[in-house]
Design an enzyme around this catalytic site. Structure first.
Site, PDB file in Angstrom:
ATOM      1  N   SER A 117       0.817  -1.209   0.000  1.00 44.26           N
ATOM      2  CA  SER A 117       0.000   0.000   0.000  1.00 44.26           C
ATOM      3  C   SER A 117       0.854   1.263   0.000  1.00 44.26           C
ATOM      4  CB  SER A 117      -0.912   0.005   1.239  1.00 44.26           C
ATOM      5  OG  SER A 117      -1.578   1.241   1.376  1.00 44.26           O
ATOM      6  N   TYR A 140      -2.350   5.143  -4.226  1.00 47.89           N
ATOM      7  CA  TYR A 140      -3.467   6.063  -4.034  1.00 47.89           C
ATOM      8  C   TYR A 140      -3.163   7.302  -4.875  1.00 47.89           C
ATOM      9  CZ  TYR A 140      -5.681   3.638  -0.090  1.00 47.89           C
ATOM     10  OH  TYR A 140      -6.340   2.733   0.694  1.00 47.89           O
ATOM     11  N   THR A 167      -5.828   2.450  -6.827  1.00 50.44           N
ATOM     12  CA  THR A 167      -7.105   2.424  -6.106  1.00 50.44           C
ATOM     13  C   THR A 167      -7.890   3.687  -6.438  1.00 50.44           C
ATOM     14  OG1 THR A 167      -6.215   1.076  -4.321  1.00 50.44           O
ATOM     15  CG2 THR A 167      -8.178   2.380  -3.829  1.00 50.44           C
ATOM     16  N   LYS A 262      -8.219  -0.809  -9.119  1.00 56.52           N
ATOM     17  CA  LYS A 262      -8.888  -1.427  -7.969  1.00 56.52           C
ATOM     18  C   LYS A 262     -10.010  -0.524  -7.456  1.00 56.52           C
ATOM     19  CE  LYS A 262      -7.932  -3.329  -3.343  1.00 56.52           C
ATOM     20  NZ  LYS A 262      -8.767  -2.432  -2.525  1.00 56.52           N
ATOM     21  N   HIS A 286     -13.612  -1.778  -1.225  1.00 54.03           N
ATOM     22  CA  HIS A 286     -12.654  -1.330  -0.206  1.00 54.03           C
ATOM     23  C   HIS A 286     -12.923  -1.990   1.147  1.00 54.03           C
ATOM     24  CE1 HIS A 286      -9.395   1.713  -0.212  1.00 54.03           C
ATOM     25  NE2 HIS A 286      -9.497   1.622   1.097  1.00 54.03           N
TER      26      HIS A 286
END
Length: 390
Positions: A117, A140, A167, A262, A286
């Site tokens: 992440s 992100y 994402t 995603k 999520h």
């Protein structure tokens, strides 16, 4: 003693993911547990991710003559030993100080990969240098394209990550009521009672204080409590509600390897992702932490597979807690599944060894489920192996 140095001596023994969940709940302070296990608002989406699997039964055929089931899959040209990847989870070091590095090593031992992440407790570079294989990186899309995102892409590429996961379902932070009630808001709020709740778990407390893996290592070089506050400030400042498909297309143009979007629940969005060059999509809400109520991931899966499954890899993220869950998703058309919370449970209980144990449980359950169904390989699964229960 196990390969990672922990003794998994538990009474009673932990034999399924739910056992690890119960043990993790006992090991973690309430506010950390709310962050790792909770969802948005009344958690209908979180609950729906689990109950969606009860809408399907598996078809059983006997005397099939298979001596062992093949549970390996190929994703983006790479062979994995099981159809389960580790989802990107932020601040994993709150579950256990070994965090993403320990989880990535456990994934390698199991023959699969971790998706690191952006909000990880270990940096892009730390995980890359501490592992043998090229794990995936999750971005992100925060901040300006010429600033934060470009920096993350360059760091990931230079560190050897080949697959990028972007994402797209966090234009704003979800309303995570449980986190806010227990003090895990933005920023976290500590009270004497909450500090005492952590102090009665000395193993967790010692690991946190000694290793200070409570920050987003990719966005700040500051460790400890100050770094945690800075991480939250950066996240709040960088989050972008105005992102469009053009922004994601620009990221696709900057990335040469496999490119996965995603946070897809609608087949039209899946088609749009493929149109801009995505080689894969993750059907995901999520983990029930954003829009509530949103459609359960499994319920959204068939339409997405029908829309793009012949042109892109389709992964399912959300609600998988057993091997039979994974088999159900694969039969509905997923190429593989992703799991987040189950590996966090294992991490909280015994660090990397706990993650390895959870992945071992899932692998054994998938193999057993296929054998009981009379199916020789995950590649043979189709919707013909399912019976709708509604």
């Amino acid at each position: 003693m196990t390969a990672f140095g922990y003794r998994l001596r538990t009474r009673p023994p932990l034999v399924c993911v739910e056992d690890y969940r119960a043990a993790a709940r006992r090991a973690l302070p309430t506010m950390v547990w709310a962050y790792l296990d909770g969802g948005a608002e009344d958690e209908r989406t979180l609950y729906g991710n689990r109950t969606a699997f009860t809408n399907w039964s598996l078809r059983q055929r006997v005397l099939a003559g298979h001596s062992g089931a093949d549970i390996g899959v190929e994703l983006f040209g790479e062979r994995l030993d099981l159809p389960v990847l580790l989802s990107p989870t932020g601040l994993t070091g709150l579950a256990h100080w070994t965090g993403e590095l320990g989880a990535a090593r456990a994934a390698e031992q199991a023959g699969t990969r971790l998706t690191l992440s952006t909000a990880s407790s270990y940096s892009i570079e730390e995980v890359a240098t501490g592992t043998r294989h090229d794990h995936w990186f999750q971005l992100y899309p925060w901040g300006e394209r010429a600033g934060f995102m470009t920096s993350m892409l360059d760091r990931a590429r230079d560190s050897g990550y080949r697959t990028l996961v972007v994402t797209v379902d966090v234009p704003v932070q979800g309303n995570r009521v449980g986190e806010r009630r227990t003090g895990m808001g933005h920023p976290p709020i500590l009270t004497p009672r909450r500090i005492a709740d952590a102090a009665v778990r000395p193993g967790w407390w010692y690991g946190l204080l000694r290793h200070r893996r409570m920050t987003m290592a990719n966005v700040t070089g500051t460790r400890g409590a100050a770094g945690a506050v800075e991480s939250v400030a950066v996240q709040q400042r960088q989050i972008r509600p105005d992102l469009t498909w053009a922004d994601v297309a620009a990221l696709r143009d900057r990335w040469e390897g496999p490119f996965v979007v995603k946070g897809i629940l609608d087949p039209a969005d899946a088609q749009r992702a493929v149109q801009i060059g995505a080689t894969g999509v993750v059907v995901s809400n999520h983990g029930g932490r954003q829009l509530n109520p949103a459609v359960p991931s499994l319920a959204a899966l068939p339409a997405v597979v029908d829309a793009v499954g012949d042109r892109a890899t389709v992964l399912l993220d959300g609600g998988v807690r057993s091997g039979s869950d994974a088999v159900t998703a694969l039969a509905l058309g997923a190429d593989a599944v992703m799991v987040g919370r189950p590996c966090l449970y294992g991490l909280a209980v015994a660090g990397a060894d706990g993650v390895a144990a959870v992945l071992g449980i899932l692998a054994a359950e998938i193999r057993q489920t296929l054998t009981l169904m009379g199916v020789g390989s995950v590649a043979d699964l189709s919707r013909d192996h399912l019976i709708a229960m509604n």
